[in-house]
Design a protein around this motif. Sequence first.
Motif, PDB file in Angstrom:
ATOM      1  N   HIS A 260     -12.169 -60.991 -71.144  1.00 17.93           N
ATOM      2  CA  HIS A 260     -11.454 -62.003 -70.245  1.00 17.93           C
ATOM      3  C   HIS A 260     -11.337 -63.200 -70.745  1.00 17.93           C
ATOM      4  N   ARG A 261     -12.668 -63.840 -71.371  1.00 24.41           N
ATOM      5  CA  ARG A 261     -12.911 -65.008 -71.757  1.00 24.41           C
ATOM      6  C   ARG A 261     -11.870 -65.360 -73.056  1.00 24.41           C
ATOM      7  N   ARG A 263      -9.217 -63.764 -73.706  1.00 27.47           N
ATOM      8  CA  ARG A 263      -7.780 -63.964 -73.346  1.00 27.47           C
ATOM      9  C   ARG A 263      -7.406 -65.340 -72.649  1.00 27.47           C
ATOM     10  N   SER A 264      -8.489 -65.730 -71.945  1.00 25.70           N
ATOM     11  CA  SER A 264      -8.243 -66.965 -71.047  1.00 25.70           C
ATOM     12  C   SER A 264      -8.039 -68.147 -72.109  1.00 25.70           C
ATOM     13  N   GLU A 267      -4.474 -67.868 -74.078  1.00 20.65           N
ATOM     14  CA  GLU A 267      -3.557 -68.370 -73.261  1.00 20.65           C
ATOM     15  C   GLU A 267      -3.556 -69.863 -73.002  1.00 20.65           C
ATOM     16  N   GLU A 268      -4.584 -70.565 -72.782  1.00 17.86           N
ATOM     17  CA  GLU A 268      -4.743 -71.978 -72.636  1.00 17.86           C
ATOM     18  C   GLU A 268      -4.212 -72.527 -73.909  1.00 17.86           C
TER      19      GLU A 268
END
Length: 371
Positions: A260-261, A263-264, A267-268
Motif C-alpha cells: 500500500h505504501r 503504491r501511495s 501515485e503522489e
Amino acid sequence: MENPLLELQEYENLLEALKKAKGPLQAAGTLESQKVHLMHELGEDGGFPWKLVVTYDEQRAKEIYDDFRSFTRQVWLYPAKDLLFYAADIHGNLMTRQRISVLRHLMEDEGGVVVTTIDGLMDHLMPLAFLKQHAVTVECGQVIELDQWKERLTELGYERTGQVDGMGQFSIRGGIVDIFPLTEEVPVRIELWDDEVDSIRSFDPESQRSVEQLEEVVLYPATEIVLTPEQVEMGLERITKSEKSYEKTLREQFQTEEAHRIRSIIEEFKENLKDGMATGSLDSYLTYFCQDTVSFAEYFPAEETAVFLDEPIRLKERGEAVETEFRESMMNRLEKGYLLPEQTSLLYSIRETLAELETPHTVCVTGLEQK
C-alpha cells in the motif's frame, strides 16, 4: 616568472610521460602544500585546458580550491549531492546553483579547474549536451509568446511567484517578465512592447533598481533534470509498470502495508509531476526518464583534460564507505515499500568510478609511495 619545478629531473620525466599519454602516473612524496602547485604546473605545461581534481572529502576539496585560487581564477568547486537524502536537500537551491554554475562553465568556457570529491562522481546524471540544448537565449527585438514562456520556464524548473525574491523564481506582470537564473548574482527584467522584447536589464531585488542594460541573457535550467514531454510520458509508463510489478510481489509475500505504501508514494509522485511540483524528487527516478545517464567525469573532453587523484587509497576507502552506506539504506527502504527496485541502482560503484578515472592523462598525487 621562472618555474622552479622545471629544474627537477623527476618533474621533467613526469611531464614527458603525461604528454605522451602514459598514465595513470604517480607523483609520490608531495606535501599537502605542494600538491596544488604540482597539479597546476603539470596541467599548464602539459597543455591541458581542463583539469579535474578529485579528492576524498569536502573539507579537503575546499582547501584545494582555495590553494588553486592563488594560481588561477578559473577554478570551481563541484559539490557532491547527498546521495541518501535526495528529496530532503536542506541546502535547497544553493547546492543546485553551485553544481549548475560548474556545468555552465563546462558548456561555455575553453578550460579551467574543477575540484570535486569522489562521491561527486558516483551519481547518475543527464548528458551535458541535453542540458545545453535546454538553455534559452533571450535578446532584444525577439518575439515572445507569453503563454508558451510560462510553460517553458516551468519545464526548466523555475517557480512562478508574485514577486521574484530568490533564485530559481520568475514572475509575469503585464508586459514585464522577471527571472532569477541560478547562474546569475541578480535577477533580470525583460520588458515587452506588445510581444517583442523591448529591453533586458539586471536589477536589485531589494530596491528594484536597474543594475545594467543587457543585449541578451542566457537562461540555464534551474534544475539538473529537464525532461521533454515525451520523456515524462515514457518515464511515467516505466514507473507505473515497475510499481505494479513490485506491489504484486509484496502482496504475494503478505506485506500488504508495504504494498500500500509504495503504491501511495508513486501515485503522489505522479500527481506532483503532472502539477510541475516534483522537480526536487526527480533525481531518485532519473533512470526511468533518461536511459543513457552518465557520470560527472564524462562531462570532460578526454583529450583536453588532465585528471589528478589526491591520495587514491583514501579515495577508494571513501567511495567504498559511501557505496556501503547507500546500499544498506536503499535495501532497508526497499523492503519497507518506500522505493522501487530500480531506484537502488542510482549509484555508480566505486570500482566503475575509479576505472573511469584511470585515463592516459591521470596523475595520482600521494604523500607516500604507494602501489
